[in-house]
Scaffold this motif. Structure first.
Motif, mmCIF file in Angstrom:
data_model
loop_
_atom_site.group_PDB
_atom_site.id
_atom_site.type_symbol
_atom_site.label_atom_id
_atom_site.label_comp_id
_atom_site.label_asym_id
_atom_site.label_seq_id
_atom_site.Cartn_x
_atom_site.Cartn_y
_atom_site.Cartn_z
ATOM 1 N N ARG A 82 0.824 -1.207 0.000
ATOM 2 C CA ARG A 82 0.000 0.000 0.000
ATOM 3 C C ARG A 82 0.854 1.251 0.000
ATOM 4 O O ARG A 82 0.525 2.239 -0.670
ATOM 5 C CB ARG A 82 -0.921 0.015 1.225
ATOM 6 N N SER A 109 -6.177 7.141 2.157
ATOM 7 C CA SER A 109 -6.427 6.426 3.402
ATOM 8 C C SER A 109 -6.673 4.941 3.129
ATOM 9 O O SER A 109 -6.843 4.508 1.986
ATOM 10 C CB SER A 109 -7.635 7.030 4.118
ATOM 11 N N ASP A 110 -6.720 4.160 4.206
ATOM 12 C CA ASP A 110 -7.040 2.740 4.076
ATOM 13 C C ASP A 110 -8.464 2.551 3.562
ATOM 14 O O ASP A 110 -8.752 1.559 2.882
ATOM 15 C CB ASP A 110 -6.875 2.041 5.424
ATOM 16 N N ARG A 114 -9.812 0.088 0.503
ATOM 17 C CA ARG A 114 -10.921 -0.863 0.618
ATOM 18 C C ARG A 114 -11.958 -0.626 -0.476
ATOM 19 O O ARG A 114 -12.493 -1.572 -1.067
ATOM 20 C CB ARG A 114 -11.570 -0.762 2.003
ATOM 21 N N GLU A 125 -5.486 -7.946 -1.394
ATOM 22 C CA GLU A 125 -4.284 -7.897 -0.575
ATOM 23 C C GLU A 125 -4.055 -9.261 0.049
ATOM 24 O O GLU A 125 -4.990 -9.860 0.585
ATOM 25 C CB GLU A 125 -4.432 -6.833 0.528
#
Length: 483
Positions: A82, A109-110, A114, A125
């Motif tokens: 990432r 951002s995460d 997603r 992932e």
């Protein structure tokens, strides 16, 4: 006005009249009998198909190109994390000059990742598996195609196609006792939990051989240094062969003994027979080749570093013994055949996690290795052996049956510009991005999403150290070379 005392058609007509500037919201609400607050909410909604919430910050074309690049790099055994992907996204946005809602200090951002995974189900992932450089360079479609061309021609020349009882595969498997268990155990929360070692640290090798018809030949067991002092042959068939080497690994002399005493004595009387094995130098010596030619045995060496794809004893579970065995009051560790859980998984022996007898854990010495292996071989299923040959594409012959996920895609497609020959001899930079030439990414991103570069000196070094290809060991060329 009573709650929902209007039809959906009336609401749609009122919204349409307001949006077309035919009526005001007050006049449309009165004419169609729709509450003004409901009409106001309906007029303010976005059209169907538009996206609500925070902007993706990358256009559809840019995000698809990024996903294509990530898949390409993963297929080259260079997957990105990432953090690295955030750098590429940062470069794309800065290069575009657009305003962004991304925090340009931390990157996307995460939550963005997603959402990107949800939009593109062809990426995910996961933990990367390790593949050494040698296997990386040999696990190619071209290597596989060349092998099956040679293999198919060999079967036709010797009339062995689909004659499973005359096709064999041999392989060494080793166990040291240092293998790490993957099973979870129960222990105290605030302390380390250790496991007692179940076998002494010595490398033991078993040389196995199976036929495409599902038959397993007697093995050769190789001990390190010397034979065990105890009665290691108790309960073992007389057809088994035992040997000793300094390291516990096989050598040319031991392989020659196995070939004469085990293979020729158990491969049957029909000739010719084909023995497929890896291309290791321990399998090649002059006396061995002459003995094979005299007995009408064809030896075929697999391409180097491809046994995980083409070798039946590597591609499938041949033997698996689940469960934990407990000794009853009438048994002893010396007479009990399997004091634990053993399995042959591909070319790797896995010992059981527990050896438990009369309330005590038992350490398994090398003298008990043969009896445990004997029990495992007795449980071998002919169907599982035949399935291993099928999955490796050897019997029946089918190059498409192999696990294609094990193959590494070529760095560039054939017939495109920007190959390694057109790179800078110093820095390895491409004159034309090959991914752009192949149509994988747009030209506007060609200076950002760049494939791996390799200086010209490294290219030459890699070519000079190319791995061994498949070869017929009983041919005239090999015999003359050894002589």
């Amino acid at each position: 006005m009573p709650y929902k005392n209007y039809s959906h058609e009336a609401l749609a007509q009122a919204i349409s009249a307001v949006r077309r500037n035919v009526l005001s919201q007050r006049a449309a609400a009165a004419q169609y009998g729709v509450p003004r607050s409901t009409l106001r909410d309906g007029v303010g909604q976005k059209k169907k198909g538009t996206q609500s919430g925070q902007s993706r910050m990358l256009t559809d074309v840019e995000e698809r190109a990024l996903v294509t690049y990530l898949i390409y790099m993963a297929n080259q055994c260079l997957p990105h994390t990432r953090d690295i992907t955030r750098c590429y996204i940062w470069d794309i946005i800065v290069d575009s000059g657009r305003a962004t809602l991304f925090n340009m200090m931390d990157g996307p951002s995460d939550k963005y990742f997603r959402q990107m995974f949800a939009r593109h189900p062809d990426i995910t992932e996961k933990r990367a598996e390790t593949l050494d450089k040698a296997r990386n360079s040999m696990s190619t479609q071209q290597t596989i195609d060349d092998f099956f061309d040679l293999y198919g021609q060999l079967l036709d020349d010797y009339d062995l196609r689909d004659k499973s009882e005359q096709i064999f595969n041999c392989e060494e498997v080793g166990w040291t006792g240092r293998e790490t268990s993957r099973k979870k155990v129960i222990g105290p929360t605030a302390a380390h939990t250790y496991r007692q070692q179940t076998m002494v640290n010595q490398h033991i090798t078993a040389h196995l051989c199976v036929s495409a018809s599902g038959r397993m030949l007697p093995p050769l067991i190789i001990f390190p240094g010397s034979h065990p002092h105890r009665h290691y042959q108790d309960g073992i068939p007389d057809s088994w062969l035992f040997g000793v080497s300094e390291s516990g690994f096989i050598n040319t002399d031991l392989f020659h003994q196995w070939f004469i005493k085990i293979f020729l004595a158990n491969c049957g009387s029909v000739r010719p027979v084909l023995l497929i094995m890896d291309n290791h130098d321990a399998h090649v010596n002059l006396h061995m080749i002459k003995a094979a030619i005299e007995n009408d045995v064809v030896l075929l060496g697999l391409p180097a570093h491809t046994t995980h794809i083409l070798q039946p004893l590597d591609v499938k579970h041949i033997i698996h013994l689940p469960g934990i065995k407990y000794l009853d009051s009438c048994s002893t560790i010396d007479s009990f055949s399997v004091p634990g859980h053993w399995s042959i998984e591909g070319s790797i022996f896995k010992a059981g996690d527990e050896y438990f007898a009369h309330g005590q854990y038992v350490t398994l010495g090398k003298a008990k290795f043969p009896i445990v292996l004997h029990h495992a071989i007795d449980q071998a299923s002919p169907a599982s052996i035949r399935e291993a040959f099928r999955l490796s594409g050897l019997c029946p012959v089918n190059g498409m049956a192999i696990d294609r996920s094990q193959l590494v895609e070529p760095l560039f497609a054939q017939g495109v510009t920007g190959t390694s020959a057109e790179t800078c001899p110093t820095c390895g930079a491409f004159g034309v991005n090959p991914l752009v030439a192949q149509g994988l990414i747009p030209e506007s991103l060609g200076h950002i999403l760049v494939p791996p570069r390799m200086p010209q000196m490294q290219v030459k070094r890699r070519k000079s150290k190319a791995g061994k290809s498949a070869r017929i060991l009983t041919g005239e060329e090999m015999l003359n070379q050894l002589q």
